[in-house]
Design an enzyme around this catalytic site. Structure first.
Site, PDB file in Angstrom:
ATOM      1  N   THR A   1      63.413  55.524  62.374  1.00 40.86           N
ATOM      2  CA  THR A   1      63.165  56.381  61.037  1.00 40.86           C
ATOM      3  C   THR A   1      64.497  56.743  60.309  1.00 40.86           C
ATOM      4  OG1 THR A   1      61.166  57.215  62.088  1.00 40.86           O
ATOM      5  CG2 THR A   1      61.926  58.386  60.538  1.00 40.86           C
TER       6      THR A   1
ATOM      7  N   GLU B   1      57.838  53.429  61.435  1.00 44.91           N
ATOM      8  CA  GLU B   1      57.791  53.258  63.082  1.00 44.91           C
ATOM      9  C   GLU B   1      59.056  52.792  63.513  1.00 44.91           C
ATOM     10  OE1 GLU B   1      57.228  54.938  65.869  1.00 44.91           O
ATOM     11  OE2 GLU B   1      56.848  53.137  66.613  1.00 44.91           O
TER      12      GLU B   1
ATOM     13  N   ASP C   1      51.612  54.596  67.033  1.00 40.06           N
ATOM     14  CA  ASP C   1      51.816  56.040  67.253  1.00 40.06           C
ATOM     15  C   ASP C   1      50.567  56.840  68.004  1.00 40.06           C
ATOM     16  OD1 ASP C   1      54.424  56.300  67.032  1.00 40.06           O
ATOM     17  OD2 ASP C   1      54.305  57.383  64.981  1.00 40.06           O
TER      18      ASP C   1
ATOM     19  N   SER D   1      52.257  62.334  64.255  1.00 35.04           N
ATOM     20  CA  SER D   1      53.591  62.027  63.912  1.00 35.04           C
ATOM     21  C   SER D   1      54.236  63.163  64.564  1.00 35.04           C
ATOM     22  CB  SER D   1      53.907  61.783  62.692  1.00 35.04           C
ATOM     23  OG  SER D   1      55.202  61.740  62.366  1.00 35.04           O
TER      24      SER D   1
HETATM   25  N1  GLU Z   1      56.423  56.892  64.051  1.00 35.31           N
HETATM   26  C1  GLU Z   1      57.402  57.985  64.267  1.00 35.31           C
HETATM   27  C2  GLU Z   1      56.638  59.456  63.792  1.00 35.31           C
HETATM   28  O1  GLU Z   1      56.022  59.326  62.996  1.00 35.31           O
HETATM   29  C3  GLU Z   1      58.551  58.068  63.238  1.00 35.31           C
HETATM   30  C4  GLU Z   1      59.275  56.916  63.791  1.00 35.31           C
HETATM   31  C5  GLU Z   1      60.511  57.260  64.880  1.00 35.31           C
HETATM   32  O2  GLU Z   1      61.093  58.127  64.437  1.00 35.31           O
HETATM   33  O3  GLU Z   1      60.199  56.733  65.778  1.00 35.31           O
HETATM   34  O4  GLU Z   1      56.701  60.351  64.615  1.00 35.31           O
END
Ligand code: GLU
Length: 615
Positions: free
Chosen positions: A428, A448, A470, A494
C-alpha cells in the site's frame, strides 16, 4: 443502522468553495497548469525531484513516499488549490510512479478535515465484493480454504475498484478544481516517463513471476522480458491515454463505459500467457455500475486533550488506533505513571500490550457488518475493563482473548476465545496534504498486495487489485461469529488508518502508512512518539517500530531487537522477530500557520516531504 449507513450532512459545495474561493483560490474549473519542473523541457522524461524527509514552512504541505507525487501536490497548492485538490493530484501521480501499490484499479480511504466547519469527513473508496459472493466463495467443496496465493493472483480476488470514485467525490464535494484538471499532471508524467528508483525496481523484481503470467502485465511492466533498471525511464502511455479519456469523458467512462467493460472482461477471464490457468473473477458490469464512494462519519476518540479522527468500518483502522490510545491512558490511570515519563522499555511494553488487546477485539467485532459496537469499542469504560489484563511486569500470553464491549464494565468482565491472527501482508501507499487555510487530508490507497492481482487491464495501463483476499476465507474460530467473511457487495475489513488529530478544532497532525495490519500499530506509535514522547514528527516516523498484532511474536524493525531495549522487552516476555523495516509512513505536523511535512529518512530509501514556502 451501522455507521456507514448514517447520512452525513456534509458542508454544501457552496460552503466549501467559500472556504477556498473566498480566500483567493482560483475559480473551480480553472485549467491547472503543469508542475513547474515539468514545463518547457521538450516533453522528455521528467527528472526525479529531490527526496527530502522533512520540510518546514507555510503555504501548504504534502508528504508521501514519492518525490513526483509530493512535487505535483505541492505545485497544486502553490497555484491556489486546496488540500483536497493536492491530495487527488498527488494520488493520481502515485498511480503512475507507484503502480504496484495504488492506482485506479484499487481502493482506499480519504480523511478530510474541513477548516471552515471544523469537521472531519471521510470518503469510503473501498472495493466491493461482487453481488454473487457468499460466505463460502473462498472455500472448496469440503469447506476448506482455497489456496491463498492462488486466489491472490487471479480474477477471483478483484474487488470493484473505488479509487476513481473517491477522487471524483473528493474533488466535487470538497475540492476547488475539476477532477479533469487534477489528472493532468499525472497524465503528463505517465506519458513523458519517470526515473525508475530502487523501490520501483524491487517491487517489479519481487513480482516478476506473477506479472509474467498475464500478457498485458508482462508487456507493460517487464519490457523486453526484463525488470526495468534503476535509473532507466519508465513510460506508461496506456495509462496516460486512460487518464486523458477520463479527463475528457469523465469517470462514467470507467464505471459505465469502455474502460469498465475492458476491466470487467479481464477480471472475469484474465488473459494469461500460454499454459497458465488462474481462477476467474465474478465481477459484472452491474457491480461496476453500482459502485459508489460514500462520504461517511469518521471515528472519533479523545487522547490527551486531542480529538482523534480515523476511518470507520469497513476499516478497523480508526477503531483500533483509537482503542490503543485509550488503553495507553487506562494503563496510565492504573499505574499512576504517565507514558511521557516512563523508560523506553516501559513505553514499548505498554504499547505492545495495548496493540495486542486492540487486535483481539477488532478480529472479533469489526468488519463490514451491521451492529459493530463502534462507540463501545472506543469507550473509556471498555478501555478501563481491558486494561485490567495489563501487567506492568510481564507480557500477557498471546493470543489475548477478545473482550465484550457490552456497556457493562463494572461487573466481572467476560472473556472471549483466544483467536489466531489472520494473515495480512504489508503493502500500500499513503499521502498527506495541508493547505494554507487549515484544510487537511490523510489518504491511504492500495491495490492490496504489491502488484495487486498482477492483472493489467489490456490497453489501459493499470493493475487490478486483489483486495478481496482481505476477507477471512474461513471463520477464524469455529463457533465464533467472524465479521470478516465474504458476502454479496460486502467490503473486506481493512487496517488502513489515515488519521487526523485536532486540538480545539485546529488540526495538529495528519499521518498514515502502508503495511497491512502493521498500519494500525505504526500509526499509533507515530502518534504516541510525536504527541506524548516528545519526538519531532520526522523522528517519530524514523524511530524503530514494534508491532504486536496478537500473534505469538512481534515484529521489530531497524535493529530494535538487538538493542538493550529489545533485550529488556524479551525479558518481559515479548517474543521479538527481526524484520528489515515496517511501513513507509509520512505525516504533517501543524502548528497554527507553520507546517512540518515529514517522511521516512531511511525505510524504503526515504520519502518525500514538501512545503510551499520553506522557512
Ligand atoms: N489491504 C490492506 C488493508 O486494507 C492494505 C494493503 C496492505 O497494506 O496490505 O488493510
Amino acid at each position: 443502522m451501522t455507521n456507514r449507513d448514517r447520512p452525513v450532512p456534509g458542508p454544501s459545495r457552496r460552503t466549501l468553495l467559500a472556504g477556498g474561493a473566498g480566500l483567493g483560490v482560483a475559480a473551480a474549473g480553472a485549467q491547472l497548469p503543469l508542475p513547474a519542473y515539468a514545463r518547457g523541457r521538450g516533453g522528455g522524461p521528467v527528472p526525479e525531484p529531490l527526496k527530502v524527509s522533512e520540510a518546514v514552512g507555510s503555504g501548504g504541505a504534502v508528504s508521501s513516499v514519492d518525490p513526483y507525487a509530493s512535487d505535483i501536490g505541492v505545485e497544486v497548492l502553490a497555484r491556489g488549490g486546496n488540500a483536497v485538490d493536492a491530495a487527488v493530484a498527488a494520488a493520481a501521480a502515485l498511480g503512475v510512479t507507484e503502480p504496484f501499490s495504488s492506482g485506479i484499479g484499487g481502493g482506499g480511504f480519504f480523511v478530510f478535515h474541513h477548516a471552515r466547519s471544523g469537521r472531519t469527513f471521510t470518503i469510503n473508496g473501498r472495493e466491493n465484493a461482487p453481488r454473487s459472493f457468499t460466505e463460502t466463495t473462498f472455500t472448496d467443496d469440503d469447506g476448506n480454504a482455497l489456496n491463498f496465493d492462488a486466489v491472490v493472483t487471479s480474477g477471483l480476488s478483484v474487488g470493484v475498484p473505488g479509487t476513481l470514485a473517491t477522487w471524483e467525490v473528493a474533488a466535487r464535494r470538497f475540492g476547488t478544481r475539476r477532477l479533469a484538471d487534477l489528472l493532468r499532471p499525472a497524465e503528463d508524467l505517465a506519458r513523458r516517463g519517470f526515473v525508475v528508483d530502487q523501490n520501483y525496481h524491487d517491487h517489479t523484481a519481487s513480482n516478476a513471476e506473477r506479472l509474467a503470467k498475464f500478457v498485458a502485465s508482462a508487456e507493460l511492466f517487464l519490457p523486453g522480458g526484463e525488470v526495468p533498471a534503476v535509473g532507466s525511464i519508465f513510460r506508461n502511455p496506456d495509462l496516460a491515454d486512460t487518464y486523458e479519456r477520463l479527463r475528457r469523458r469523465g469517470t462514467k467512462e470507467f464505471y459505465h463505459g469502455a474502460i469498465g467493460k475492458a476491466l470487467v472482461a479481464e477480471a472475469e477471464n484474465p488473459t494469461t500467457v500460454g499454459g497458465v490457468e488462474v481462477y476467474h473473477g465474478e465481477m459484472t458490469r452491474v457491480d461496476l455500475h453500482r459502485y459508489q464512494a460514500a462520504v461517511q462519519m469518521a471515528t472519533h476518540s479523545r487522547y490527551d486533550g486531542h480529538d482523534v479522527y480515523g476511518m470507520s468500518i469497513p476499516s478497523s483502522g480508526g477503531i483500533a488506533v483509537g482503542q490503543i490510545l485509550n488503553l495507553i491512558e487506562a494503563y496510565e490511570d492504573r499505574t499512576g505513571k504517565a507514558l511521557a515519563d516512563v523508560s523506553e522499555v516501559d513505553y514499548l511494553h505498554r504499547f505492545s500490550e495495548a496493540c495486542a488487546t486492540a487486535f483481539a477485539d477488532r478480529n472479533r467485532w469489526v468488519g463490514d457488518v451491521r451492529g459493530v459496537p463502534i462507540d463501545e469499542l472506543l469507550s473509556r469504560g471498555f478501555a478501563r475493563e481491558r486494561a485490567e489484563l495489563f501487567d506492568p511486569e510481564r507480557a500477557q500470553e498471546r493470543p489475548i482473548p477478545f473482550g465484550f464491549p457490552d456497556g457493562d464494565y463494572d461487573s466481572e468482565p467476560r472473556r472471549g476465545d483466544r483467536q489466531p491472527e489472520p494473515y495480512e501482508g504489508p503493502h500500500t501507499t499513503h499521502l498527506n496534504a495541508a493547505d494554507r487555510w487549515g484544510n487537511v487530508v490523510a489518504y491511504t490507497l492500495t491495490i492490496e498486495q504489491t502488484a495487486g492481482s498482477a492483472i493489467t487491464v489490456p490497453g489501459h495501463g493499470f493493475l487490478l487489485n486483489n483486495e478481496l483476499t482481505d476477507f477471512n476465507f474461513v471463520p477464524l474460530t469455529e463457533g465464533v461469529p467472524d465479521p470478516n467473511l465474504p458476502g454479496p457487495g460486502k467490503q473486506p475489513r481493512s487496517s488502513m488508518s489515515p488519521t487526523i488529530i485536532t486540538k480545539r478544532d485546529d488540526p495538529v497532525l495528519a499521518c498514515g502508512t502502508p503495511g497491512g495490519s502493521t498500519i494500525i500499530t505504526t500509526v499509533a506509535q507515530i502518534v504516541l512518539g510525536h504527541l506524548t514522547r516528545g519526538l519531532p514528527l520526522v523522528d517519530a516516523i524514523a524511530a524503530p517500530r514494534l508491532t504486536s498484532r496478537n500473534g505469538s511474536s512481534e515484529l521489530a524493525d531497524l535493529g530494535l531487537a538487538d538493542t538493550a531495549t529489545g533485550a529488556a522487552l524479551v525479558d518481559l516476555g515479548h517474543q521479538l522477530a527481526r524484520t528489515t523495516w515496517i511501513g513507509n509512513a509520512s505525516g504533517i505536523a501543524i502548528d497554527r500557520r507553520k507546517q512540518t511535512a515529514a517522511a521516512e529518512t531511511e525505510r524504503g530509501g526515504g520519502g518525500s516531504a514538501r512545503v510551499v514556502t520553506p522557512t
